[in-house]
Design a protein around this motif. Structure first.
Motif, PDB file in Angstrom:
ATOM      1  N   SER A  75       2.004  13.085  18.922  1.00 51.65           N
ATOM      2  CA  SER A  75       0.613  13.178  19.355  1.00 51.65           C
ATOM      3  C   SER A  75       0.205  14.583  19.809  1.00 51.65           C
ATOM      4  O   SER A  75      -0.894  14.763  20.317  1.00 51.65           O
ATOM      5  CB  SER A  75       0.360  12.192  20.495  1.00 51.65           C
ATOM      6  N   LEU A  76       1.054  15.581  19.631  1.00 50.36           N
ATOM      7  CA  LEU A  76       0.739  16.943  20.082  1.00 50.36           C
ATOM      8  C   LEU A  76       1.070  17.953  18.988  1.00 50.36           C
ATOM      9  O   LEU A  76       2.183  17.960  18.461  1.00 50.36           O
ATOM     10  CB  LEU A  76       1.532  17.278  21.354  1.00 50.36           C
ATOM     11  N   THR A  92      -3.623  14.061  20.426  1.00 50.81           N
ATOM     12  CA  THR A  92      -4.258  12.814  20.021  1.00 50.81           C
ATOM     13  C   THR A  92      -3.843  11.753  21.026  1.00 50.81           C
ATOM     14  O   THR A  92      -2.652  11.488  21.196  1.00 50.81           O
ATOM     15  CB  THR A  92      -3.790  12.403  18.606  1.00 50.81           C
ATOM     16  N   ASP A  93      -4.823  11.169  21.705  1.00 51.36           N
ATOM     17  CA  ASP A  93      -4.511  10.171  22.725  1.00 51.36           C
ATOM     18  C   ASP A  93      -4.023   8.866  22.117  1.00 51.36           C
ATOM     19  O   ASP A  93      -3.103   8.249  22.609  1.00 51.36           O
ATOM     20  CB  ASP A  93      -5.720   9.913  23.611  1.00 51.36           C
ATOM     21  N   GLN A 101      -9.292   3.495   5.495  1.00 51.37           N
ATOM     22  CA  GLN A 101      -9.039   4.781   6.129  1.00 51.37           C
ATOM     23  C   GLN A 101      -8.634   4.613   7.580  1.00 51.37           C
ATOM     24  O   GLN A 101      -9.035   3.671   8.250  1.00 51.37           O
ATOM     25  CB  GLN A 101     -10.289   5.663   6.042  1.00 51.37           C
ATOM     26  N   LYS A 102      -7.817   5.569   8.069  1.00 53.00           N
ATOM     27  CA  LYS A 102      -7.378   5.536   9.457  1.00 53.00           C
ATOM     28  C   LYS A 102      -8.524   5.961  10.358  1.00 53.00           C
ATOM     29  O   LYS A 102      -9.339   6.799  10.002  1.00 53.00           O
ATOM     30  CB  LYS A 102      -6.194   6.462   9.659  1.00 53.00           C
ATOM     31  N   LEU A 103      -8.574   5.406  11.521  1.00 56.50           N
ATOM     32  CA  LEU A 103      -9.554   5.761  12.537  1.00 56.50           C
ATOM     33  C   LEU A 103      -8.845   6.535  13.627  1.00 56.50           C
ATOM     34  O   LEU A 103      -7.950   6.026  14.267  1.00 56.50           O
ATOM     35  CB  LEU A 103     -10.178   4.481  13.125  1.00 56.50           C
ATOM     36  N   HIS A 104      -9.224   7.845  13.795  1.00 62.42           N
ATOM     37  CA  HIS A 104      -8.596   8.592  14.879  1.00 62.42           C
ATOM     38  C   HIS A 104      -9.621   9.249  15.725  1.00 62.42           C
ATOM     39  O   HIS A 104     -10.693   9.428  15.495  1.00 62.42           O
ATOM     40  CB  HIS A 104      -7.603   9.638  14.543  1.00 62.42           C
TER      41      HIS A 104
END
Length: 104
Positions: A75-76, A92-93, A101-104
């Motif tokens: 995540s970093l 990324t929390d 599709q991915k949701l970020h």
């Protein structure tokens, strides 16, 4: 992106160069930032700050600088700006998986 070649050999630091004179707009902006930084932290709930007339540009991740990134954890991500030597960390929390599709 290909990393730039590292030249090996002896080197000397460049001679110092005095900073160019600042515009009145930038001088006023610096003074306002200094005043804001030294002001007491407690502010009244109804007080709002006025939008600054001058906002510096070209800081952080800009397309005309050469940047490389490498993942530290899942995540970093650390990003090194070759033009300025700055290190930027992007985190990324959480990551939500879904159909499609991915949701970020």
């Amino acid at each position: 992106m290909k990393k730039p070649e590292v030249k090996v050999g002896s080197n000397r630091p460049q001679a110092p160069v005095a900073e160019a004179g600042l515009s009145a707009e930038r001088t006023a902006w610096r003074a306002a930032q200094k005043k804001r930084a030294t002001a007491p932290a407690a502010r009244s709930a109804g007080a709002t700050a006025a939008a600054p007339a001058y906002v510096p540009e070209g800081q952080g991740d800009v397309p005309w600088h050469q940047v490389t990134d490498f993942r530290i954890t899942d995540s970093l991500v650390a990003r090194v700006n070759y033009s300025t030597g700055n290190l930027m960390l992007a985190g990324t929390d959480f990551d939500v998986a879904g159909v499609g599709q991915k949701l970020h």
